[in-house]
Motif scaffolding. Structure first.
Motif, PDB file in Angstrom:
ATOM      1  N   THR A 121      -2.709  19.602  -8.022  1.00 26.00           N
ATOM      2  CA  THR A 121      -1.438  18.901  -7.795  1.00 26.00           C
ATOM      3  C   THR A 121      -0.543  18.931  -9.025  1.00 26.00           C
ATOM      4  O   THR A 121       0.633  19.279  -8.942  1.00 26.00           O
ATOM      5  CB  THR A 121      -1.697  17.432  -7.394  1.00 26.00           C
ATOM      6  OG1 THR A 121      -2.444  17.408  -6.179  1.00 26.00           O
ATOM      7  CG2 THR A 121      -0.384  16.681  -7.185  1.00 26.00           C
ATOM      8  N   GLY A 135      -3.365  10.093  -8.890  1.00 25.01           N
ATOM      9  CA  GLY A 135      -3.355   8.882  -8.090  1.00 25.01           C
ATOM     10  C   GLY A 135      -4.494   7.949  -8.412  1.00 25.01           C
ATOM     11  O   GLY A 135      -4.315   6.754  -8.653  1.00 25.01           O
ATOM     12  N   THR A 190       0.850  -1.189   0.000  1.00 24.76           N
ATOM     13  CA  THR A 190       0.000   0.000   0.000  1.00 24.76           C
ATOM     14  C   THR A 190       0.883   1.234   0.000  1.00 24.76           C
ATOM     15  O   THR A 190       2.090   1.157   0.263  1.00 24.76           O
ATOM     16  CB  THR A 190      -0.917   0.032   1.232  1.00 24.76           C
ATOM     17  OG1 THR A 190      -0.116   0.249   2.402  1.00 24.76           O
ATOM     18  CG2 THR A 190      -1.705  -1.262   1.377  1.00 24.76           C
ATOM     19  N   ARG A 191       0.288   2.367  -0.264  1.00 26.62           N
ATOM     20  CA  ARG A 191       1.058   3.612  -0.267  1.00 26.62           C
ATOM     21  C   ARG A 191       1.404   4.065   1.139  1.00 26.62           C
ATOM     22  O   ARG A 191       2.193   5.001   1.324  1.00 26.62           O
ATOM     23  CB  ARG A 191       0.271   4.694  -1.011  1.00 26.62           C
ATOM     24  CG  ARG A 191       0.181   4.384  -2.497  1.00 26.62           C
ATOM     25  CD  ARG A 191      -0.723   5.330  -3.254  1.00 26.62           C
ATOM     26  NE  ARG A 191      -0.759   5.001  -4.671  1.00 26.62           N
ATOM     27  CZ  ARG A 191      -1.541   5.595  -5.559  1.00 26.62           C
ATOM     28  NH1 ARG A 191      -2.378   6.544  -5.162  1.00 26.62           N
ATOM     29  NH2 ARG A 191      -1.511   5.231  -6.822  1.00 26.62           N
ATOM     30  N   ASP A 192       0.813   3.411   2.143  1.00 21.51           N
ATOM     31  CA  ASP A 192       1.162   3.696   3.533  1.00 21.51           C
ATOM     32  C   ASP A 192       2.314   2.837   4.015  1.00 21.51           C
ATOM     33  O   ASP A 192       2.721   2.931   5.185  1.00 21.51           O
ATOM     34  CB  ASP A 192      -0.050   3.459   4.452  1.00 21.51           C
ATOM     35  CG  ASP A 192      -1.171   4.437   4.168  1.00 21.51           C
ATOM     36  OD1 ASP A 192      -0.864   5.567   3.743  1.00 21.51           O
ATOM     37  OD2 ASP A 192      -2.340   4.071   4.358  1.00 21.51           O
ATOM     38  N   ARG A 224      -5.016  14.325  -5.025  1.00 23.67           N
ATOM     39  CA  ARG A 224      -3.630  14.111  -4.598  1.00 23.67           C
ATOM     40  C   ARG A 224      -3.047  12.850  -5.228  1.00 23.67           C
ATOM     41  O   ARG A 224      -3.779  11.960  -5.662  1.00 23.67           O
ATOM     42  CB  ARG A 224      -3.572  13.994  -3.075  1.00 23.67           C
ATOM     43  CG  ARG A 224      -4.220  15.161  -2.338  1.00 23.67           C
ATOM     44  CD  ARG A 224      -4.113  14.961  -0.823  1.00 23.67           C
ATOM     45  NE  ARG A 224      -4.635  13.662  -0.424  1.00 23.67           N
ATOM     46  CZ  ARG A 224      -5.921  13.405  -0.181  1.00 23.67           C
ATOM     47  NH1 ARG A 224      -6.826  14.368  -0.338  1.00 23.67           N
ATOM     48  NH2 ARG A 224      -6.318  12.195   0.184  1.00 23.67           N
ATOM     49  N   ALA A 225      -1.716  12.771  -5.211  1.00 20.55           N
ATOM     50  CA  ALA A 225      -1.046  11.595  -5.762  1.00 20.55           C
ATOM     51  C   ALA A 225      -1.342  10.350  -4.944  1.00 20.55           C
ATOM     52  O   ALA A 225      -1.257   9.230  -5.457  1.00 20.55           O
ATOM     53  CB  ALA A 225       0.457  11.841  -5.831  1.00 20.55           C
ATOM     54  N   ASP A 226      -1.685  10.520  -3.655  1.00 20.35           N
ATOM     55  CA  ASP A 226      -1.979   9.359  -2.812  1.00 20.35           C
ATOM     56  C   ASP A 226      -3.465   9.017  -2.787  1.00 20.35           C
ATOM     57  O   ASP A 226      -3.887   8.128  -2.046  1.00 20.35           O
ATOM     58  CB  ASP A 226      -1.469   9.575  -1.384  1.00 20.35           C
ATOM     59  CG  ASP A 226      -2.112  10.786  -0.709  1.00 20.35           C
ATOM     60  OD1 ASP A 226      -2.813  11.551  -1.394  1.00 20.35           O
ATOM     61  OD2 ASP A 226      -1.891  10.967   0.505  1.00 20.35           O
ATOM     62  N   SER A 227      -4.280   9.696  -3.589  1.00 20.68           N
ATOM     63  CA  SER A 227      -5.700   9.371  -3.668  1.00 20.68           C
ATOM     64  C   SER A 227      -5.883   8.052  -4.416  1.00 20.68           C
ATOM     65  O   SER A 227      -5.214   7.805  -5.421  1.00 20.68           O
ATOM     66  CB  SER A 227      -6.475  10.466  -4.404  1.00 20.68           C
ATOM     67  OG  SER A 227      -6.333  11.709  -3.764  1.00 20.68           O
ATOM     68  N   ILE A 228      -6.808   7.216  -3.942  1.00 22.72           N
ATOM     69  CA  ILE A 228      -7.077   5.972  -4.661  1.00 22.72           C
ATOM     70  C   ILE A 228      -8.491   5.940  -5.231  1.00 22.72           C
ATOM     71  O   ILE A 228      -8.818   5.060  -6.017  1.00 22.72           O
ATOM     72  CB  ILE A 228      -6.825   4.729  -3.785  1.00 22.72           C
ATOM     73  CG1 ILE A 228      -7.805   4.676  -2.611  1.00 22.72           C
ATOM     74  CG2 ILE A 228      -5.395   4.694  -3.302  1.00 22.72           C
ATOM     75  CD1 ILE A 228      -7.762   3.355  -1.865  1.00 22.72           C
TER      76      ILE A 228
END
Length: 418
Positions: free
Chosen positions: A333, A260, A218-220, A289-293
């Motif tokens: 972004t 994202g 995951t991105r986390d 955002r780039a971390d949006s899924i």
């Protein structure tokens, strides 16, 4: 009165404050499709209540000023200063306009800021806006019939039905329920996977797992091997059904508009007076955002109005509950231009929505989520009760005077009288 409608009205009457127009529901409706649809909703509410519940509702209406004051204080505290700085309109005037809109049209206070009724041109057209709670809690439910056979709501059944009818759809790699795999594949593919609830809404609790060097990440920073991720899916499905799909990639022409998440078109189609399926409104939804899924409004996404004829985008906006975003000509972004840009293959997008509705012809109205991917157009899902706020807000105008309002009124009013 059908059970779908009764269930929706139970939800409606539990919300506070109750809309004041309930007090004069049986007076003649005003002009316009929105006024007639709202009047129908309020009359359905009263007719559904027992004598005791009618007395309780009358008591709640007496408390309306106090319940409304609390809501107005909450939303004005968050947005009032921003509106004053932007328009010069003082806090007291904002409050009075919220009271007037609530008393006359039944608007909840947050709508004043979401739909920007603090602007004179929006305030003037307020009566043509269609309330979310009116369509969600009763009118859409009245359109439903017990004869529905097309599986629009369950994502797994939806995908299989689309494939049977030759419609391009996001394929399901694995479906799970009750803590077990529902047939088919027994292992996950070595690829990026998007995991979501089979009957989930708004992208809530969706997960993106990127495949890297034999593991899913995951991105986390969480990292699982194939067996561990499958075990996680099985555990999640013990509470509610889940499915796994291969990650879809945005078409190269729009990749810079959603860094994202997968971007989608929400296209609303309605069966018209001639039995054909007409596209009536569309928006293009993007992740910020780039971390949006996910690209959903309620998950922090942004959306732009789409011209139905040309596929040209307007300015983008968020849901408008806070003053942080406003209206955007460029992506926040990537900096890529949004307004004035034309979506690729737009005529094919509209045609796909109409063709899909023909396959789900037992439905009066559908909100299609269509992805423009690097592999072509794909149906992501269909919504039997498409939201109106996330259409009216990006279009900066009401649905009442549009074909959406006209066709909804025709199905619910004129057609019912025949």
């Amino acid at each position: 009165m059908n059970t779908h409608l009764l269930d929706g009205i139970k939800v409606s009457v539990q919300k506070f404050p109750p809309p004041l127009p309930l007090a004069w529901a049986f007076l003649p409706p005003g002009e316009g499709f929105a006024a007639r649809l709202h009047k129908l909703h309020y009359r359905l509410v009263w007719r559904s209540l027992t004598p005791l519940r009618k007395l309780q509702m009358a008591g709640l209406l007496l408390l309306w000023p106090f319940l409304l004051a609390v809501r107005i204080a909450q939303v004005t505290r968050r947005n009032g200063a921003m509106v004053k700085a932007r328009t010069g309109k003082g806090i007291l005037r904002q409050v009075m306009e919220q009271v007037a809109l609530a008393a006359r049209f039944g608007f909840r206070p947050q709508a004043y800021y979401v739909m920007e009724f603090f602007l004179p041109e929006r305030y003037r057209d307020a009566g043509d806006y269609i309330h979310r709670y009116v369509v969600k809690d009763s009118l859409y439910r009245q359109l439903k019939a017990d004869r529905f056979f097309s599986p629009l709501t369950g994502k797994e059944g939806f995908a299989a039905y689309c494939l049977e009818h030759g419609l391009p759809v996001a394929a399901t790699e694995m479906s799970l329920s009750g803590g077990r795999i529902d047939g088919g594949a027994t292992s996950l593919p070595p690829a990026d996977l998007f995991i979501k609830r089979t009957r989930g809404r708004g992208g809530a609790r969706a997960e993106l797992w990127e495949y890297r060097n034999g593991h899913y990440e995951t991105r986390d920073g969480e990292r699982l091997d194939q067996d561990a991720l499958l075990a996680r899916l099985i555990h999640l499905s013990s509470k509610e059904p889940y499915l796994a799909q291969r990650r879809l990639i945005n078409h190269p022409d729009i990749a810079d508009l959603s860094p994202g998440a997968l971007a989608t078109v929400r296209l609303i189609t309605v069966m018209n007076e001639n039995g054909a399926f007409e596209a009536v409104r569309a928006v293009f939804r993007m992740g910020q955002r780039a971390d949006s899924i996910v690209d959903n409004f309620h998950a922090g996404g942004i959306a732009a109005a789409v011209d139905l004829v040309t596929g040209t985008l307007g300015r983008a906006t968020d849901f408008g509950l806070a003053p942080s975003i406003g209206w955007l000509d460029n992506h926040p972004t990537t900096g890529a231009r949004i307004s004035g840009r034309t979506l690729p293959h737009w005529a094919e997008v509209v045609a796909l929505g109409q063709r899909a509705h023909a396959a789900f012809a037992d439905r009066i109205i559908v909100g299609w989520d269509i992805a423009l991917t690097d592999r072509g157009l794909l149906l992501v899902e269909g919504n039997a009760a498409p939201d109106v706020d996330n259409i009216q807000r990006p279009h900066a105008g009401p649905l009442g005077p549009t074909r959406y309002g006209a066709l909804l009124a025709w199905h619910l009013l004129e057609k019912a009288d025949r």
